[in-house]
Design an enzyme around this catalytic site. Structure first.
Site, PDB file in Angstrom:
ATOM      1  N   HIS A  31      26.250  38.820  43.310  1.00 30.76           N
ATOM      2  CA  HIS A  31      27.669  38.878  43.678  1.00 30.76           C
ATOM      3  C   HIS A  31      28.190  40.312  43.861  1.00 30.76           C
ATOM      4  O   HIS A  31      29.276  40.657  43.388  1.00 30.76           O
ATOM      5  CB  HIS A  31      28.518  38.132  42.639  1.00 30.76           C
ATOM      6  CG  HIS A  31      28.215  36.657  42.555  1.00 30.76           C
ATOM      7  ND1 HIS A  31      27.739  35.926  43.622  1.00 30.76           N
ATOM      8  CD2 HIS A  31      28.334  35.767  41.529  1.00 30.76           C
ATOM      9  CE1 HIS A  31      27.565  34.665  43.255  1.00 30.76           C
ATOM     10  NE2 HIS A  31      27.916  34.539  41.994  1.00 30.76           N
TER      11      HIS A  31
ATOM     12  N   HIS B 188      34.754  32.000  44.728  1.00 31.55           N
ATOM     13  CA  HIS B 188      33.962  31.370  43.674  1.00 31.55           C
ATOM     14  C   HIS B 188      34.797  30.404  42.812  1.00 31.55           C
ATOM     15  O   HIS B 188      34.653  30.369  41.590  1.00 31.55           O
ATOM     16  CB  HIS B 188      33.320  32.448  42.800  1.00 31.55           C
ATOM     17  CG  HIS B 188      32.031  32.030  42.174  1.00 31.55           C
ATOM     18  ND1 HIS B 188      31.919  30.916  41.384  1.00 31.55           N
ATOM     19  CD2 HIS B 188      30.799  32.570  42.231  1.00 31.55           C
ATOM     20  CE1 HIS B 188      30.671  30.797  40.978  1.00 31.55           C
ATOM     21  NE2 HIS B 188      29.964  31.786  41.479  1.00 31.55           N
TER      22      HIS B 188
ATOM     23  N   GLU C 297      30.104  27.262  47.153  1.00 33.64           N
ATOM     24  CA  GLU C 297      30.320  28.616  47.680  1.00 33.64           C
ATOM     25  C   GLU C 297      29.757  28.690  49.095  1.00 33.64           C
ATOM     26  O   GLU C 297      28.544  28.590  49.291  1.00 33.64           O
ATOM     27  CB  GLU C 297      29.620  29.637  46.779  1.00 33.64           C
ATOM     28  CG  GLU C 297      30.017  29.519  45.320  1.00 33.64           C
ATOM     29  CD  GLU C 297      28.912  30.003  44.388  1.00 33.64           C
ATOM     30  OE1 GLU C 297      28.427  31.126  44.548  1.00 33.64           O
ATOM     31  OE2 GLU C 297      28.531  29.235  43.486  1.00 33.64           O
TER      32      GLU C 297
HETATM   33  C1  BGC Z   1      25.338  31.656  40.836  1.00 34.55           C
HETATM   34  C2  BGC Z   1      24.993  31.279  39.410  1.00 34.55           C
HETATM   35  C3  BGC Z   1      25.810  32.126  38.494  1.00 34.55           C
HETATM   36  C4  BGC Z   1      27.281  31.913  38.840  1.00 34.55           C
HETATM   37  C5  BGC Z   1      28.203  32.769  38.033  1.00 34.55           C
HETATM   38  C6  BGC Z   1      26.760  31.354  41.059  1.00 34.55           C
HETATM   39  O1  BGC Z   1      27.112  31.669  42.363  1.00 34.55           O
HETATM   40  O2  BGC Z   1      24.514  31.011  41.777  1.00 34.55           O
HETATM   41  O3  BGC Z   1      23.629  31.476  39.150  1.00 34.55           O
HETATM   42  O4  BGC Z   1      25.563  31.800  37.154  1.00 34.55           O
HETATM   43  O5  BGC Z   1      27.511  32.171  40.188  1.00 34.55           O
HETATM   44  O6  BGC Z   1      27.849  34.076  38.142  1.00 34.55           O
END
Ligand code: BGC
Length: 357
Positions: free
Chosen positions: A112, A183, A320
């Site tokens: 991210h 998210h 997402e």
């Molecule tokens: C990821 C997860 C992660 C979550 C929070 C998601 O987009 O794929 O693996 O734990 O975000 O960070």
């Protein structure tokens, strides 16, 4: 007088300062149908989503109540995620012969956008009306190891069809991977209800998904969803086949990208649909992105909720919309290029529509 959720967040989220020493700014969008959305300039974050269901009002996304809890949570709840949503293996990629190394923040990879991603930025906000707000920011050349000064705008717009559309615009002065998403975690029974996401019905317009290793890095090939626990081509309960196969056990549940059918990446067709267990709320997701990461909140437990308690694993699910994880390192996938060329316009949108029955 009792405050609605958005009004309450306007007070409670601003009592303490954010990381930069100033209080967050909270904004509200509303329509004549009684839908209310609140947003925050830190992370251009979607904080709450109240929808009227009969006499009841449900807030259908997870979130926190105050800035301390916002800082503690590591779930990216409602945040705008960038520069590159999802993972880049070992934070390494190469553009035109030049190697780049981005900040490592999860299991040896960049997740991210790295240690200080766009979710932590204070964005400049401009509320244009009761139904539109624009957030913008500039990420400097070298930010988290990414090349190029990247100018980003995220426009949220709520309409009378109970659609919240999020438009992502960006421009860079050096070629750079860009993958912007939101998210939010959805629980259509209400984030504070007794229900988790496992009885929600889910449909995703995908024939293929991307298997990953224990750290969420793609193995390199696609698998057919057919005859597997990943088959959401017809609606089924999220929990029906949860953890029923080795692929999911690696990631403690669904945490995988589904490659949308070509016909369902146009921003107009329904790419995914989620229905609450009581069938009173249907959420339609439309997007111009090629993939959707389904994350069933496998590690949500311990995340502060709005009531002084904590969310549990699977309290909600995230859908997402994005380019495929680690796609800068997989040109052989022949998918839309996740590298934004200098001077070109990045323009994508995702719309979440809430239909109340
Ligand atoms: C990821 C997860 C992660 C979550 C929070 C998601 O987009 O794929 O693996 O734990 O975000 O960070």
């Amino acid at each position: 007088m009792t405050l609605n959720r958005a009004e309450q967040l306007q007070k409670s989220m601003t009592l303490e300062a954010a990381l930069d020493g100033l209080p967050a700014k909270i904004f509200v969008l509303k329509n004549a149908q009684g839908m209310r959305v609140s947003l925050m300039d830190i992370g251009a974050t979607w904080l709450s989503c109240e929808i009227p269901v009969g006499k009841e009002v449900r807030d259908v996304i997870l979130g926190v109540n105050n800035m301390s809890d916002h800082r503690i949570q590591e779930a990216y709840m409602g945040a705008t995620v960038g520069r590159f949503a999802n993972r880049i293996a070992q934070g390494k990629f190469n553009i035109a012969g030049q190697d780049f190394q981005t900040g490592i923040n999860q299991a040896g990879n960049t997740l991210h956008g790295g240690p200080a991603g766009f979710d932590q930025y204070r964005w400049a906000a401009e509320q244009k009306s009761d139904q539109q707000i624009s957030f913008s920011m500039c990420s400097k050349d070298g930010d988290q190891g990414f090349p190029g000064n990247l100018q980003v705008t995220v426009n949220y717009c709520l309409n009378e069809n109970n659609e919240l559309s999020i438009e992502y615009l960006a421009e860079t002065d050096k070629d750079c991977p860009v993958n912007l998403t939101n998210h939010a975690y959805f629980n259509l029974m209400g984030a504070e209800s007794e229900h988790d996401c496992l009885q929600h019905q889910l449909m995703i317009e995908a024939d293929l998904y991307l298997p990953v290793n224990e750290s969420g890095i793609p193995l390199g090939h696609f698998n057919a969803v057919k005859h597997s626990s990943f088959d959401f081509s017809e609606a089924k309960a999220v929990g029906r086949d949860l953890l029923s196969c080795a692929e999911q056990k690696k990631t403690a549940g669904y945490d995988h990208s589904f490659l949308l059918k070509d016909s369902h990446q146009d921003g107009e067709s329904i790419a995914a649909q989620c229905i609450s267990p009581d069938k009173k709320v249907t959420m339609n997701v439309k997007t111009t992105k090629p993939a959707i990461q389904l994350y069933t909140g496998n590690f949500l437990s311990g995340t502060p909720n709005r009531q002084g308690g904590q969310y549990q694993n699977h309290s909600a699910l995230a859908l997402e919309t994005q380019f495929l994880p680690d796609s800068p390192n997989h040109p052989e996938w022949e998918q839309p290029c996740p590298i934004l060329a200098a001077g070109e316009a990045y323009s994508h949108r995702t719309c979440y529509q809430f239909v109340i029955n």
